[in-house]
Structures are given as structure tokens and as C-alpha cells.
Design a protein around this motif. Structure first.
Motif, PDB file in Angstrom:
ATOM      1  N   ALA A  54       0.808  -1.222   0.000  1.00  0.00           N
ATOM      2  CA  ALA A  54       0.000   0.000   0.000  1.00  0.00           C
ATOM      3  C   ALA A  54       0.838   1.267   0.000  1.00  0.00           C
ATOM      4  N   LEU A  55       1.943   1.278   0.747  1.00  0.00           N
ATOM      5  CA  LEU A  55       2.735   2.495   0.886  1.00  0.00           C
ATOM      6  C   LEU A  55       4.132   2.426   0.282  1.00  0.00           C
ATOM      7  N   THR A 220      -7.759  -0.199   4.366  1.00  0.00           N
ATOM      8  CA  THR A 220      -8.364   1.128   4.249  1.00  0.00           C
ATOM      9  C   THR A 220      -8.103   1.758   2.883  1.00  0.00           C
ATOM     10  N   ASP A 221      -6.906   1.600   2.378  1.00  0.00           N
ATOM     11  CA  ASP A 221      -6.569   2.168   1.069  1.00  0.00           C
ATOM     12  C   ASP A 221      -7.442   1.585  -0.037  1.00  0.00           C
ATOM     13  N   ASP A 222      -7.826   0.313   0.107  1.00  0.00           N
ATOM     14  CA  ASP A 222      -8.687  -0.326  -0.892  1.00  0.00           C
ATOM     15  C   ASP A 222     -10.108   0.209  -0.815  1.00  0.00           C
ATOM     16  N   ILE A 226      -8.097   4.388  -3.166  1.00  0.00           N
ATOM     17  CA  ILE A 226      -6.856   5.115  -3.424  1.00  0.00           C
ATOM     18  C   ILE A 226      -6.138   4.542  -4.645  1.00  0.00           C
TER      19      ILE A 226
END
Length: 279
Positions: A54-55, A220-222, A226
Motif C-alpha cells: 500500500a505504501l 483502508t486504502d482499498d 486510493i
């Protein structure tokens, strides 16, 4: 942490007590601002090794290190007041031996302030879970699709179809009996997740599993959208932040290039009576 915050914060026994009652809401977080946002609405905040993808742009979770998990765990801790904070043990940090698992889990808890750790594996990790929980380290288990074993599983495939369901059911029973306070079920068949939820006495937390699970978790990113080119079947998008951010960045770039930004409202004026800076 103050005594007031300690009284408010959920702990592993609180999650265990939710079995079969009010659904458990879980999301991931890797930074302080996101932790603050999800803490207001979630029961569990997971600092997942999904941070690598994700990051950090990694192709899988396998490249995530213990130091990365501790760094992001410390950031998340600063944004958590009420949710139970759980940190993933990354690949290679616990499989070698029970002693290795204890040392690394104890380090993660001491350096991040989390209340529990999560590790992947079923029957093969039962003795490790028993060893950790007997020594004061609460463990959330993770079975079904276990991303750290993606190479052995042959990819991110649905688990539990046909006779493979018997293996995952054995895993669920084994980690529950070993002392895990909750079990994440990832990308299993709906019927299997339902059977497991009914059979084991600890909460199940589904991700691509079943609405019958005792709780749900998403990255959360999904769920915020994002990533514009990543849309797994089990993810419901509640926003399209990636698309919106792209539009905002494009608008900013266009205004800078055309001279529309900054305007007078975005710059600082001299104080009244102040002189100009000489050339």
C-alpha cells in the motif's frame, strides 16, 4: 498513555467477548492521520504488513521487515485512543522457532505500544500461538489465504473449495484451541467461513469470506479507492479518493503552469508602514 485513555481502549478480552454479538469493525492503518480517522469508528485497527504494497510499492508482503512494522506501528499508536491496536508479524519474524516468535512479538509490543500481534498459519503455528499466549502476548490468528505463503499457495486464490475446506477447518480449530482471541479468515468460500464461525468459540473476522463472520476487515486504502487500478471482488469501495486526488493534482499543475496559482490571497503582504526589500 493516560489512565483515562487506558480505560477507554479496547483490549483482546473485549474482542473475544463480542463472539456472536455486535459485529466487530476492523480496518488497517499505517500512519497517524489515518489511524485517527479509523479509530473513531473501529473496534480493531490493524497495522498490516499490507503496508509494503500500500505504501512502499512492494509486489507482495514478503519484503516487509520487522523494522518497517515497528516504524508504522509507532506512527499508528499516536493516532489511537479507543480501538484495539494489532500489529502484524512480518514474514520470517516468527516461523523459525517459538523463541524467535516470542522475542520479535515482545519487541513489537514494547516498541509500538500495541495490545496484540497477528501471525499467519493454522495447525503449523498452533504451538507458537500457545507459547506466546502463555507468556502474555495476545495473538490474532490468520488462516485461509495467507499472503505470506502466496508462493506456496500458487497465487492469491480462493481457499477452502472442495476437500481443502477440511484443512482450513482444522486450522481454525487448532488456532482457537491454542489461545488465539480472534481469527482472520481471508478469501475463503462463504459456506466454509459460515461453518467455521459457528464451530469455533472465538470471533472470526472476514475479508473476502462471509457476512456470517463475527466481524469484517478491509485494507483502508482499498475501500477508499486510493488505487485506481486495483479492485478485488471482496472490496466495496466507499470512496474514489485516487481518482479525486488525480483530478485535484491535475488542476493544481494546470494552474501553476498558467499562472493562476498562487493569487494574492495565497501570498503574504508587507506589514502596514513596512518598507520594500531593496533589490
Amino acid at each position: 498513555m493516560s489512565s483515562e485513555l487506558s480505560k477507554k481502549a479496547l483490549m483482546p478480552p473485549d474482542i473475544l467477548a463480542r463472539k456472536g454479538s455486535r459485529p466487530i469493525v476492523c480496518l488497517t492503518a499505517y500512519t497517524t492521520p489515518i489511524a485517527s480517522l479509523v479509530d473513531a469508528h473501529c473496534d480493531v485497527v490493524l497495522v498490516g504488513d499490507s503496508v509494503g504494497m500500500a505504501l512502499h510499492g512492494l509486489p507482495s508482503t514478503l519484503g516487509v521487515t520487522l523494522e518497517m512494522m515497528i516504524l508504522h506501528g509507532q506512527a499508528v499508536r499516536r493516532g489511537i485512543n479507543q480501538a484495539l491496536m494489532v500489529v502484524d508479524l512480518p514474514f520470517g519474524a516468527y516461523e523459525e522457532s517459538r523463541g524467535q516468535a516470542f522475542r520479535n512479538a515482545a519487541r513489537v509490543m514494547a516498541e509500538t505500544g500495541c495490545a496484540a500481534v497477528k501471525l499467519e498459519g493454522g495447525e503449523n503455528m498452533a504451538e507458537t500461538i500457545r507459547f506466546l499466549t502463555a507468556r502474555g502476548i495476545p495473538v490474532m490468528a490468520h488462516i485461509g489465504l495467507t499472503p505470506q505463503s502466496v508462493n506456496a499457495l500458487g497465487g492469491y486464490k480462493v481457499q477452502g473449495r472442495g476437500r481443502d475446506g477440511e484443512r482450513i477447518l482444522r486450522d481454525a480449530v487448532a488456532v482457537s484451541e491454542a489461545g488465539a482471541f480472534a481469527v482472520v479468515l481471508e478469501k475463503t468460500t462463504e459456506s466454509l467461513a459460515r461453518v467455521i464461525t459457528e464451530k469455533i468459540p472465538v470471533p472470526t473476522i472476514g475479508i473476502g469470506a462471509s457476512g456470517a463472520c463475527d466481524g469484517q476487515i478491509l485494507v483502508t486504502d482499498d475501500m477508499l479507492g486510493i488505487f485506481t487500478d486495483f479492485r478485488p471482488k471482496f472490496v466495496k469501495r466507499y470512496a474514489e479518493l485516487g481518482r479525486n486526488a488525480g483530478q485535484a493534482i491535475a488542476a493544481y499543475a494546470a494552474e501553476v503552469r498558467s499562472g493562476q496559482f498562487p493569487t494574492s490571497e495565497h501570498v503574504f503582504r508587507d506589514a502596514p508602514g513596512g518598507g520594500q526589500v531593496a533589490n
